[in-house]
Design an enzyme around this catalytic site. Sequence first.
Site, PDB file in Angstrom:
ATOM      1  N   CYS A 261       0.827  -1.190   0.000  1.00  0.00           N
ATOM      2  CA  CYS A 261       0.000   0.000   0.000  1.00  0.00           C
ATOM      3  C   CYS A 261       0.862   1.240   0.000  1.00  0.00           C
ATOM      4  O   CYS A 261       2.061   1.188   0.247  1.00  0.00           O
ATOM      5  CB  CYS A 261      -0.873   0.015   1.253  1.00  0.00           C
ATOM      6  SG  CYS A 261      -1.923  -1.439   1.392  1.00  0.00           S
TER       7      CYS A 261
ATOM      8  N   GLY B   9      -0.411   0.487  -4.898  1.00  0.00           N
ATOM      9  CA  GLY B   9      -1.706  -0.137  -4.652  1.00  0.00           C
ATOM     10  C   GLY B   9      -2.745   0.423  -5.584  1.00  0.00           C
ATOM     11  O   GLY B   9      -2.920   1.640  -5.653  1.00  0.00           O
TER      12      GLY B   9
ATOM     13  N   ASN C 129       0.695   0.754   5.697  1.00  0.00           N
ATOM     14  CA  ASN C 129       1.450  -0.009   4.699  1.00  0.00           C
ATOM     15  C   ASN C 129       2.280  -1.031   5.456  1.00  0.00           C
ATOM     16  O   ASN C 129       3.061  -0.664   6.327  1.00  0.00           O
ATOM     17  CB  ASN C 129       2.354   0.921   3.879  1.00  0.00           C
ATOM     18  CG  ASN C 129       3.318   0.164   2.959  1.00  0.00           C
ATOM     19  OD1 ASN C 129       4.419   0.625   2.704  1.00  0.00           O
ATOM     20  ND2 ASN C 129       2.910  -0.987   2.459  1.00  0.00           N
ATOM     21  N   GLY C 130       2.100  -2.291   5.123  1.00  0.00           N
ATOM     22  CA  GLY C 130       2.850  -3.348   5.796  1.00  0.00           C
ATOM     23  C   GLY C 130       1.960  -4.536   6.043  1.00  0.00           C
ATOM     24  O   GLY C 130       0.924  -4.699   5.394  1.00  0.00           O
TER      25      GLY C 130
ATOM     26  N   TYR D  41      12.093  -3.625  -7.018  1.00  0.00           N
ATOM     27  CA  TYR D  41      10.871  -3.544  -7.827  1.00  0.00           C
ATOM     28  C   TYR D  41       9.848  -2.540  -7.315  1.00  0.00           C
ATOM     29  O   TYR D  41       9.239  -1.811  -8.085  1.00  0.00           O
ATOM     30  CB  TYR D  41      10.205  -4.922  -7.900  1.00  0.00           C
ATOM     31  CG  TYR D  41       8.824  -4.895  -8.533  1.00  0.00           C
ATOM     32  CD1 TYR D  41       8.682  -4.791  -9.916  1.00  0.00           C
ATOM     33  CD2 TYR D  41       7.680  -4.935  -7.748  1.00  0.00           C
ATOM     34  CE1 TYR D  41       7.423  -4.739 -10.494  1.00  0.00           C
ATOM     35  CE2 TYR D  41       6.417  -4.886  -8.331  1.00  0.00           C
ATOM     36  CZ  TYR D  41       6.291  -4.791  -9.700  1.00  0.00           C
ATOM     37  OH  TYR D  41       5.053  -4.735 -10.270  1.00  0.00           O
TER      38      TYR D  41
HETATM   39  P1  AMP Z   1       5.544 -13.531 -12.607  1.00  0.00           P
HETATM   40  O1  AMP Z   1       4.863 -13.625 -13.901  1.00  0.00           O
HETATM   41  O2  AMP Z   1       4.716 -14.044 -11.478  1.00  0.00           O
HETATM   42  O3  AMP Z   1       6.918 -14.167 -12.588  1.00  0.00           O
HETATM   43  O4  AMP Z   1       5.696 -11.988 -12.318  1.00  0.00           O
HETATM   44  C1  AMP Z   1       6.922 -11.373 -12.264  1.00  0.00           C
HETATM   45  C2  AMP Z   1       6.812  -9.919 -12.586  1.00  0.00           C
HETATM   46  O5  AMP Z   1       5.818  -9.284 -11.779  1.00  0.00           O
HETATM   47  C3  AMP Z   1       8.131  -9.253 -12.233  1.00  0.00           C
HETATM   48  O6  AMP Z   1       8.907  -9.113 -13.376  1.00  0.00           O
HETATM   49  C4  AMP Z   1       7.740  -7.925 -11.650  1.00  0.00           C
HETATM   50  O7  AMP Z   1       7.787  -6.935 -12.644  1.00  0.00           O
HETATM   51  C5  AMP Z   1       6.332  -8.131 -11.155  1.00  0.00           C
HETATM   52  N1  AMP Z   1       6.279  -8.376  -9.695  1.00  0.00           N
HETATM   53  C6  AMP Z   1       7.158  -9.014  -8.924  1.00  0.00           C
HETATM   54  N2  AMP Z   1       6.747  -9.063  -7.643  1.00  0.00           N
HETATM   55  C7  AMP Z   1       5.572  -8.433  -7.604  1.00  0.00           C
HETATM   56  C8  AMP Z   1       4.643  -8.139  -6.571  1.00  0.00           C
HETATM   57  N3  AMP Z   1       4.832  -8.552  -5.331  1.00  0.00           N
HETATM   58  N4  AMP Z   1       3.549  -7.436  -6.900  1.00  0.00           N
HETATM   59  C9  AMP Z   1       3.323  -7.054  -8.142  1.00  0.00           C
HETATM   60  N5  AMP Z   1       4.149  -7.296  -9.171  1.00  0.00           N
HETATM   61  C10 AMP Z   1       5.258  -7.992  -8.913  1.00  0.00           C
END
Ligand code: AMP
Length: 495
Positions: free
Chosen positions: A24, A50, A125-126, A265
Amino acid sequence: MTEGLSGTTDPFDCGDGDTLKEECGVFGILGDADAAAHTVLGLHALQHRGQEAAGIVSYDGRQFNSHRGMGHVSENFNNETVMERLTGDMAVGHTRYATTGGTILRNVQPLFAEFDFGGFAIAHNGNLTNALTIRRELQKRGCLFQSTSDTEVVTHLIAISDQNTFEERLIDALRQIEGAYSFVCMTNTTLIGARDPLGVRPLVLGKLDRAHILCSETCALDIIGAEFVRDIDPGEVVMITHDEVRSLKPFPKQHPRFCIFEYIYFARPDSVSEGHSVYEVRKQIGIQLAKESPADVDVVVPVPDSGVPAALGFAAASGIPFEYGIIRNHYVGRTFIQPTDKTRHLGVKRKHNPNKEVLAGKRVVLVDDSIVRGTTSIKIVEMVRQAGATEVHMRISSPPTAHPCFFGIDTPDYDKLLAAQHDLAGMASLLGVDSLAFISIDGLYKAVGETKRDMDHPQYCDACFTGDYPLPLTDKNAGGQPKQLSLLSEERQAG
Ligand code: AMP
């Protein structure tokens, strides 16, 4: 902020309605005639943290006013009637991450409660790792919960505290909770910021003329022209009134464990967190990655947008040209945030298109920030091959995500985490790449200016890579932490 259970008698039973949601953005301002308008702008800048819901509570010296709604900030607050109601020179706001179809408006933050001393709004947030345990105890004592959010335990703990002043009651409550929290709260006199003793999630203090601001990231200060004052320290509580900014340190000092994934990220690249430019850290990771795992290729291609800074670093360090070989459509949400696995697959196609001119006949190294389930990478690799790339290599600017997060980042459980299920060769073969490499843990620590990870006192929370959780997982150990797989679970698909 995590959501737990809805309509179930066992607080450890997640039910199939509301499940977890974390990730968040929080914002608060005091002493500004345009408090709500500035909060809207701040939330716009924090929208990446979020995207499911947004809310604002303001106080105008007489009463609290609030508006909360599902969807993006712009969907809820680009509305004159709404904004006219949000009067006052104090406001707190919240943006929340997407989750199940069972989402309900009463969970949208800021949460608000009327105490004996007056109104109180809280944005979180957390993720509290003992919220379900506390909730069960409080329910036995007769507390009636209005929402399914973990954050609500804080308001109940304040309400039942036997301490005298509001400040003492708040600190009494904070001493009972465990996990990650950056809170921005408000009474009718005071804007309050509180960060957990490990400082897992970010929280910064800013100033705009006579107004004080608390928010998740510095990009939310930039958007309103406010100056950055400082990070709120881990374990610090700041009490801000029109007359003063008072800092309290109610916890014994601990080794801080800021979330390293914020750099990789989650935070916006134009933010500065804990003294480091997020953009610069990402570039440095790319440089380290090129040193650790070079690729003999013609072109460095980022998976946009999150892979861009690391790809720039990789290209600079390797002397290989950086090219936009994949073009991102900015008018769809994040790929991750899709209601079902079926539409998530489509989401990748909606969002990315190969730039054939750049890719055809080339040996390509793709740079992305992380692999979670692998869904995105599989599609991207296939897309790049179809566009005519002769070799596709992949470099990832995080170590393998092999463990779920319980401290505020939404990650799937072990069974859906690609790196928990496969070794490097297995992952490479599933993704269909010619080679695959992840940054090493020490390489990552070098990118944030450390010589290496301190094994006795790790400088960051890196549990998603190492499994070294910074705190005991009280709810989980009691058999009750609901799955963190809110975005990805089978239940979710059914919902
Ligand atoms: P996936 O298809 O599940 O491997 O998604 C990986 C991609 O989602 C990564 O390249 C990031 O850009 C993004 N990502 C990674 N962690 C998160 C997260 N916790 N929440 C939203 N997006 C994420």
